[in-house]
Scaffold this active site. Structure first.
Site, short mmCIF file in Angstrom:
data_model
loop_
_atom_site.label_atom_id
_atom_site.label_comp_id
_atom_site.label_asym_id
_atom_site.label_seq_id
_atom_site.Cartn_x
_atom_site.Cartn_y
_atom_site.Cartn_z
N TYR A 76 0.46 -1.25 0.04
CA TYR A 76 -0.07 -0.25 0.02
C TYR A 76 1.02 1.04 -0.04
CZ TYR A 76 -4.68 -1.98 0.07
OH TYR A 76 -5.48 -3.82 -0.02
N ARG A 79 1.74 2.02 -3.93
CA ARG A 79 0.64 2.51 -4.39
C ARG A 79 0.38 3.90 -3.79
NH1 ARG A 79 -4.14 -1.61 -3.57
NH2 ARG A 79 -5.18 -0.25 -4.72
N GLN A 112 -15.42 2.10 -7.30
CA GLN A 112 -14.99 1.48 -6.81
C GLN A 112 -13.26 1.78 -6.30
OE1 GLN A 112 -15.49 -3.08 -8.58
NE2 GLN A 112 -15.94 -0.82 -10.24
N ASN A 113 -12.62 3.16 -6.98
CA ASN A 113 -11.03 3.28 -6.89
C ASN A 113 -10.76 3.62 -5.53
OD1 ASN A 113 -11.62 2.58 -9.45
ND2 ASN A 113 -11.92 4.47 -10.36
N ASP A 115 -7.89 5.40 -4.85
CA ASP A 115 -6.67 7.20 -5.37
C ASP A 115 -7.82 8.56 -5.13
OD1 ASP A 115 -7.86 5.96 -9.54
OD2 ASP A 115 -8.93 7.16 -7.58
N HIS A 130 -14.88 0.89 -1.87
CA HIS A 130 -13.79 0.31 -1.71
C HIS A 130 -12.83 1.30 -0.40
CE1 HIS A 130 -14.49 -2.43 -4.97
NE2 HIS A 130 -16.14 -2.54 -3.45
N CYS A 141 -9.17 0.06 17.18
CA CYS A 141 -10.12 1.17 18.02
C CYS A 141 -10.57 2.19 17.09
CB CYS A 141 -9.48 2.16 18.94
SG CYS A 141 -8.22 3.54 18.22
N CYS A 161 -3.81 4.06 21.03
CA CYS A 161 -4.68 2.46 21.30
C CYS A 161 -3.00 1.48 21.40
CB CYS A 161 -4.97 1.95 21.41
SG CYS A 161 -5.36 0.48 19.93
C1 BV8 Z 1 -17.57 -8.88 0.33
C2 BV8 Z 1 -10.02 -1.83 -2.69
C3 BV8 Z 1 -19.41 -9.62 2.38
C4 BV8 Z 1 -8.44 -2.78 -1.54
C5 BV8 Z 1 -10.76 -3.61 -3.45
C6 BV8 Z 1 -15.38 -15.99 -1.13
C7 BV8 Z 1 -15.32 -15.06 -0.43
C8 BV8 Z 1 -15.81 -14.62 0.35
C9 BV8 Z 1 -16.22 -12.74 -0.63
C10 BV8 Z 1 -16.24 -13.52 -1.91
C11 BV8 Z 1 -15.73 -15.04 -2.19
N1 BV8 Z 1 -15.95 -14.56 -3.76
C12 BV8 Z 1 -16.39 -14.08 -4.35
C13 BV8 Z 1 -16.81 -12.72 -2.56
C14 BV8 Z 1 -16.77 -11.32 -3.53
C15 BV8 Z 1 -15.72 -10.70 -3.26
C16 BV8 Z 1 -15.55 -10.62 -5.07
O1 BV8 Z 1 -16.73 -10.33 -5.81
N2 BV8 Z 1 -14.56 -11.04 -5.46
C17 BV8 Z 1 -13.80 -11.25 -6.60
C18 BV8 Z 1 -12.58 -11.14 -7.42
C19 BV8 Z 1 -14.75 -12.56 -7.45
N3 BV8 Z 1 -16.04 -9.33 -2.57
C20 BV8 Z 1 -15.63 -9.28 -1.67
O2 BV8 Z 1 -15.27 -9.77 -0.78
C21 BV8 Z 1 -16.57 -7.81 -1.11
N4 BV8 Z 1 -16.53 -7.82 0.25
O3 BV8 Z 1 -18.46 -9.47 -0.43
O4 BV8 Z 1 -18.21 -8.78 1.40
C22 BV8 Z 1 -18.77 -10.86 2.69
C23 BV8 Z 1 -18.17 -10.44 3.57
C24 BV8 Z 1 -17.61 -12.01 4.10
C25 BV8 Z 1 -18.03 -13.45 3.82
C26 BV8 Z 1 -18.44 -13.39 2.26
C27 BV8 Z 1 -18.68 -12.23 1.55
C28 BV8 Z 1 -14.66 -6.74 -0.84
C29 BV8 Z 1 -15.21 -6.16 -2.18
C30 BV8 Z 1 -13.64 -5.22 -2.51
C31 BV8 Z 1 -11.93 -5.65 -2.73
N5 BV8 Z 1 -11.43 -4.24 -2.34
N6 BV8 Z 1 -10.16 -2.32 -4.16
C32 BV8 Z 1 -7.49 -1.95 -3.04
O5 BV8 Z 1 -7.65 -1.15 -3.98
O6 BV8 Z 1 -6.36 -2.18 -2.43
S1 BV8 Z 1 -11.86 -4.31 -5.20
C33 BV8 Z 1 -10.89 -3.33 -6.21
O7 BV8 Z 1 -10.76 -4.64 -7.36
C34 BV8 Z 1 -11.17 -2.88 -6.72
O8 BV8 Z 1 -11.45 -1.58 -6.02
C35 BV8 Z 1 -12.05 -2.41 -7.82
O9 BV8 Z 1 -13.07 -3.12 -6.75
C36 BV8 Z 1 -11.44 -4.41 -7.76
C37 BV8 Z 1 -10.72 -3.81 -9.60
O10 BV8 Z 1 -12.14 -4.07 -10.65
P1 BV8 Z 1 -12.06 -3.36 -11.28
O11 BV8 Z 1 -12.64 -1.62 -11.38
O12 BV8 Z 1 -13.10 -3.32 -12.32
O13 BV8 Z 1 -10.82 -2.76 -12.11
P2 BV8 Z 1 -10.73 -4.47 -13.62
O14 BV8 Z 1 -8.49 -4.14 -13.60
O15 BV8 Z 1 -11.07 -5.23 -12.83
O16 BV8 Z 1 -11.09 -3.69 -14.68
C38 BV8 Z 1 -10.42 -2.36 -15.49
C39 BV8 Z 1 -11.79 -2.44 -16.19
O17 BV8 Z 1 -10.91 -1.36 -17.04
C40 BV8 Z 1 -11.29 -3.60 -17.79
O18 BV8 Z 1 -12.96 -3.49 -17.91
C41 BV8 Z 1 -10.82 -2.22 -18.64
O19 BV8 Z 1 -11.29 -3.08 -20.36
C42 BV8 Z 1 -11.56 -1.25 -18.18
N7 BV8 Z 1 -10.52 -0.45 -18.83
C43 BV8 Z 1 -9.24 -0.09 -19.10
N8 BV8 Z 1 -8.38 0.95 -19.76
C44 BV8 Z 1 -9.60 2.00 -19.67
C45 BV8 Z 1 -10.67 1.68 -19.25
N9 BV8 Z 1 -11.93 1.48 -19.23
C46 BV8 Z 1 -12.34 2.91 -19.42
N10 BV8 Z 1 -11.36 3.42 -19.78
C47 BV8 Z 1 -9.59 3.53 -20.07
N11 BV8 Z 1 -8.34 4.05 -20.17
ZN ZN Z 2 -6.23 2.29 17.81
#
Ligand code: BV8
Ligand code: ZN
Length: 259
Positions: A76, A79, A112-113, A115, A130, A141, A161
């Protein structure tokens, strides 16, 4: 119903999209990593994606943080320092212009970003599903601090803490902040057009907002150079980079359009 309209050329799609947006009393937008790609932020799933070389399980889950917090903080802090070198691109500015025209009572930007580039471009009503790279919080805490510029030590301690601080982001398998999620659902439910920009629509529950809009028969306009799992269900897919497409879309709106 707003069934998918297959229009090959971008210009015609843009005109159709501008008509839909211009007629929408309320707008909602969902952005993903792609909206920041032209600012130099790497996306997650493209080649050279963020997670490569750093398995998600190790750097973006609570378990990974438990196992090796120093490794997570290196990930992190890298980043955070990269963030100091990037600026919003014309796509971010176009979205800030849409908010200005629709006013924040009729416009919601859900991202979702982590940044902060939407805010840097002037968007004020941003729902960060996110969390944010510029905030840190205590793993125990309720200590929370905005610290965009600061270089943090490898294992920052909580001044209240003494426990370990962590990035104020939502890791995989963590719940999203409840209040933010509810506001995002409200915004999508109330909108009359939904722009989905730069997301692979793979991460839930964020991607569920798109399905919600489609179920509610809200026109969904996707902006993405590639096809995604929602491309066929979207009303329109504008295949191009958001930094180019969004300014063109705004330019096609009637001057100072605010329905
Ligand atoms: C949750 C912060 C309830 C951190 C992020 C098993 C157990 C538990 C949960 C799960 C499981 N299986 C599935 C899940 C749910 C899981 C999930 O969805 N997993 C996925 C991988 C299948 N989700 C979670 O865990 C969420 N919480 O469900 O809680 C729960 C709780 C306990 C138990 C069960 C359920 C939490 C999800 C949040 C994770 N944190 N970010 C950090 O950033 O470090 S997610 C992170 O990845 C980003 O924030 C973002 O959301 C994601 C990436 O997605 P995109 O933003 O779409 O980016 P990507 O690169 O994929 O795509 C880019 C797109 O842009 C492409 O399409 C590309 O073509 C396009 N592009 C490229 N250039 C351009 C463009 N478009 C326009 N212009 C351009 N120039
Ligand atoms: Zn603390």
């Amino acid at each position: 119903m707003h069934p998918h309209v297959e229009i090959e050329d971008l210009e015609t799609s843009l005109e159709r999209a501008a008509e839909i947006v211009a007629g929408a009393e309320r707008l909602a937008v969902l952005t993903g990593a792609g909206v920041s790609a032209e600012s130099g932020m790497r996306t997650f799933r493209g080649a050279g994606g963020l997670w490569e070389g750093e398995p998600v399980q190790e750097v973006a889950t609570p378990q990974g943080f438990q196992r090796d917090p120093a490794r997570v903080w290196r990930f992190y802090n890298n980043r955070r320092s990269h963030l100091k070198t990037v600026l919003p691109n014309p796509g971010h500015h176009a979205l800030a212009e849409l908010e200005r025209r629709w006013t924040s009572s009729r416009f919601a930007l859900v991202t979702q970003n982590i940044d902060g580039l939407h805010q840097a471009a002037g968007s004020s009503h941003v729902l960060e599903l996110h969390g944010s790279l510029t905030r840190i919080r205590c793993s125990r805490c309720d200590y929370l601090r905005e610290c965009p510029e600061e270089d943090l030590p490898e294992l920052p301690q909580c001044p209240s803490c003494g426990r370990l601080l962590r990035p104020d982001v939502v890791w995989f398998e963590e719940m999203l902040p409840g209040n933010i999620w509810e506001l995002a659902v409200e915004a999508v439910t109330a909108c009359r057009a939904f722009l989905v920009i730069g997301t692979s629509a793979l991460v839930y529950p964020a991607a569920g907002l798109i399905e919600m809009a489609i179920r509610l028969h809200v026109p969904v306009i996707e902006v993405n150079p590639d096809r995604t799992p929602i491309s066929n269900a979207a009303t329109l897919s504008l295949h191009g980079p958001s930094g180019e497409v969004l300014p063109k879309l705004v330019a096609l709106l009637p001057p100072e359009q605010s329905p």
